[in-house]
Write an enzyme that holds these catalytic residues in place. Structure first.
Site, PDB file in Angstrom:
ATOM      1  N   LYS A  23      17.248  -4.187  -0.678  1.00 17.10           N
ATOM      2  CA  LYS A  23      16.924  -5.029  -1.825  1.00 17.10           C
ATOM      3  C   LYS A  23      18.004  -6.074  -2.108  1.00 17.10           C
ATOM      4  O   LYS A  23      17.697  -7.174  -2.576  1.00 17.10           O
ATOM      5  CB  LYS A  23      16.688  -4.165  -3.066  1.00 17.10           C
ATOM      6  CG  LYS A  23      15.690  -3.025  -2.876  1.00 17.10           C
ATOM      7  CD  LYS A  23      14.383  -3.479  -2.265  1.00 17.10           C
ATOM      8  CE  LYS A  23      13.443  -2.314  -2.012  1.00 17.10           C
ATOM      9  NZ  LYS A  23      12.268  -2.675  -1.215  1.00 17.10           N
ATOM     10  N   ARG A  69       4.393  -4.092   4.565  1.00 12.97           N
ATOM     11  CA  ARG A  69       3.301  -3.239   5.026  1.00 12.97           C
ATOM     12  C   ARG A  69       2.048  -3.591   4.251  1.00 12.97           C
ATOM     13  O   ARG A  69       2.077  -4.414   3.338  1.00 12.97           O
ATOM     14  CB  ARG A  69       3.648  -1.769   4.768  1.00 12.97           C
ATOM     15  CG  ARG A  69       4.004  -1.501   3.306  1.00 12.97           C
ATOM     16  CD  ARG A  69       4.222  -0.045   3.009  1.00 12.97           C
ATOM     17  NE  ARG A  69       4.834   0.159   1.711  1.00 12.97           N
ATOM     18  CZ  ARG A  69       4.194   0.169   0.549  1.00 12.97           C
ATOM     19  NH1 ARG A  69       2.895  -0.083   0.527  1.00 12.97           N
ATOM     20  NH2 ARG A  69       4.836   0.397  -0.587  1.00 12.97           N
ATOM     21  N   ARG A 111      -6.406   4.809  -9.272  1.00 13.74           N
ATOM     22  CA  ARG A 111      -5.876   5.868  -8.408  1.00 13.74           C
ATOM     23  C   ARG A 111      -6.136   7.227  -9.061  1.00 13.74           C
ATOM     24  O   ARG A 111      -5.520   7.562 -10.071  1.00 13.74           O
ATOM     25  CB  ARG A 111      -4.384   5.675  -8.187  1.00 13.74           C
ATOM     26  CG  ARG A 111      -4.005   4.343  -7.558  1.00 13.74           C
ATOM     27  CD  ARG A 111      -2.521   4.311  -7.232  1.00 13.74           C
ATOM     28  NE  ARG A 111      -2.111   2.990  -6.771  1.00 13.74           N
ATOM     29  CZ  ARG A 111      -0.930   2.739  -6.202  1.00 13.74           C
ATOM     30  NH1 ARG A 111      -0.065   3.726  -6.037  1.00 13.74           N
ATOM     31  NH2 ARG A 111      -0.612   1.519  -5.806  1.00 13.74           N
TER      32      ARG A 111
END
Length: 449
Positions: free
Chosen positions: A115, A291, A338
């Site tokens: 990061k 990703r 979710r």
């Protein structure tokens, strides 16, 4: 590309298998003892056991995965999302073994996975970053000095990873002192190094991310944005596209910044550039996920594109299916929920056997699930049962369909967070689209006391 190994499990593997079948690509699944009866194992053309239930004895064992790849003579390996998907060492090993890694090169994964390094790259590319440390913060004294300079509250973050595990909010100097060593220790345990950095905590913020795609021929495009601000403990709960309550000017500026971020590292394959947006619509780079994201289906719904198909084509050396940004359009509205096997009051995991799993018959609903009725939710993995993605002609229509959907859903045998969604979708802040990243936690605090 004739045969692909999927180095992941559950709904992730099932999702990738679905597109591979449409492209007549054979699939190889790997599974642990705990997953032997799971749907993805049966859906794949070939499946191999790779170890015991704990991830460090199965899904994170790179040598075991590569052994299966060699045995089956696969062309490529898809890491899915989670597990090894952002492990630069894994991507490097895959390439060294002569397999195609379905994702960006390992060098990009490693650079964006740090990061602190990612912040430096974005600053050089003139992409706005949250005010904070120029690099890692080595001592508590340095941290206290910087925090006084930028002002509390601040976020203390692990440079090697993100999410709820890798960050903590500090309201004042006392909290910073109490959290500093423990955050460094946690960073070392989870991400392999104890480097931490400091950022200003942007209050009343929205978490908005832009999907980008690049190919080996230098083409990079964006596929619009997703709002991921309904969060609990820095973990996403509901995502949607497009983002509500965001001006077109800010939206376009973020698209441009995301593409600029991709060009700064010559990005290839699917990636997500995450931003935090304040009350005045100032936006700041948070991180780049190298990703495919868990929430990618909302982008697929509004664009009509198959992002896994794009991943496979790009990994095969082909140019992006759509090279002209104007050819990529967004239509309608999509919400993703979710659904977890967890106690809706304590949010502790609720492992057990799913005795009933009935999604009802609502229109405009896509279920990406890793389970069927009769499967067991084990304590070894993330307890997400499925992602439910709901599409409407506009946001109001999508919410109305969500209300209908959750009125019909029936899950028994394990506790779930379905009841929480039934509450959320009727709350004014959610319906109006005015929620921020702290809204859900505040709501839970007020209603779970």
């Amino acid at each position: 590309m004739q045969k692909v190994l999927i180095a992941n499990r559950g709904e992730i593997a099932s999702r990738i298998i679905k597109t591979c079948k449409q492209l007549n690509i054979k699939t190889v699944a790997v599974y642990s003892d705990a997953d032997e009866e799971m749907p993805f194992v049966k859906e794949a053309d070939i499946a191999h056991r790779i170890g015991e239930p704990p991830v460090n004895k199965s899904y994170l064992v790179i040598d075991a995965i590569l052994e299966v790849a060699r045995k089956e003579n696969v062309d490529a390996i898809h890491p899915g999302y989670g597990l090894l998907s952002e492990n630069g060492g894994f991507a490097k090993r895959v390439s060294e073994e002569g397999f195609t890694f379905i994702g960006p090169p390992h060098s990009i994964i490693q650079k964006m996975g740090d990061k602190v390094e990612a912040r430096k790259v974005m600053q050089e590319a003139q992409v706005p970053v949250v005010p904070g440390s120029e690099g890692g913060v080595d001592s508590i004294d340095a941290a206290k000095g910087l925090a006084r300079e930028i002002g509390y509250p601040v976020m203390l973050k692990a440079s090697g990873g993100g999410g709820g595990i890798g960050m903590i909010r500090c309201e004042n100097e006392q909290a910073l002192v109490q959290s500093f060593d423990s955050t460094k220790n946690r960073a070392k345990a989870y991400f392999g190094k104890d480097e931490v950095f400091l950022e200003k905590c942007v209050e009343n913020a929205r978490h908005v991310e832009v999907q980008i795609f690049g190919d080996e021929h230098g083409n990079i495009v964006h596929l619009f944005e997703r709002n991921c601000s309904v969060q609990r403990r820095n973990q996403k709960v509901i995502e949607e596209s497009p983002s509500p309550e965001l001006s077109m000017g800010t939206r376009q500026a973020m698209y441009d910044a995301a593409v600029k971020a991709g060009r700064a590292v010559n990005y290839i394959n699917a990636g997500t550039v995450e931003f935090i947006v304040d009350e005045e619509e100032n936006y700041y780079f948070l991180e780049m996920n190298t990703r495919l994201q868990v929430e990618h289906p909302v982008t697929e719904f509004v664009t009509g594109l198959d992002l896994v198909k794009w991943q496979l084509l790009v990994a095969d050396g082909q140019p992006l299916p759509l090279l002209n940004q104007d050819e990529i359009t967004s239509k309608g509205h999509a919400l993703e929920f979710r659904i977890y096997a967890e106690d809706p009051k304590t949010f502790y995991p609720s492992p057990g056997q799913i005795s009933l799993l009935d999604w009802g018959n609502s229109e405009g609903v896509r279920i990406d699930s890793g389970y069927v009725q009769g499967n067991k939710v084990t304590p070894f993995y993330d307890p997400m049962i499925s992602k439910c993605i709901i599409y409407g002609k506009d946001r109001a229509d999508a919410i109305e369909r969500a209300v209908e959907f959750f009125a019909e859903v029936q899950i028994e045998g394990v506790k779930t967070n379905v009841s929480l969604f039934r509450e959320i979708i009727g709350e004014k802040e959610f319906v109006d689209g005015t929620y921020t990243t702290k809204w859900l936690q505040d709501y839970l605090t007020a209603n779970r006391a």
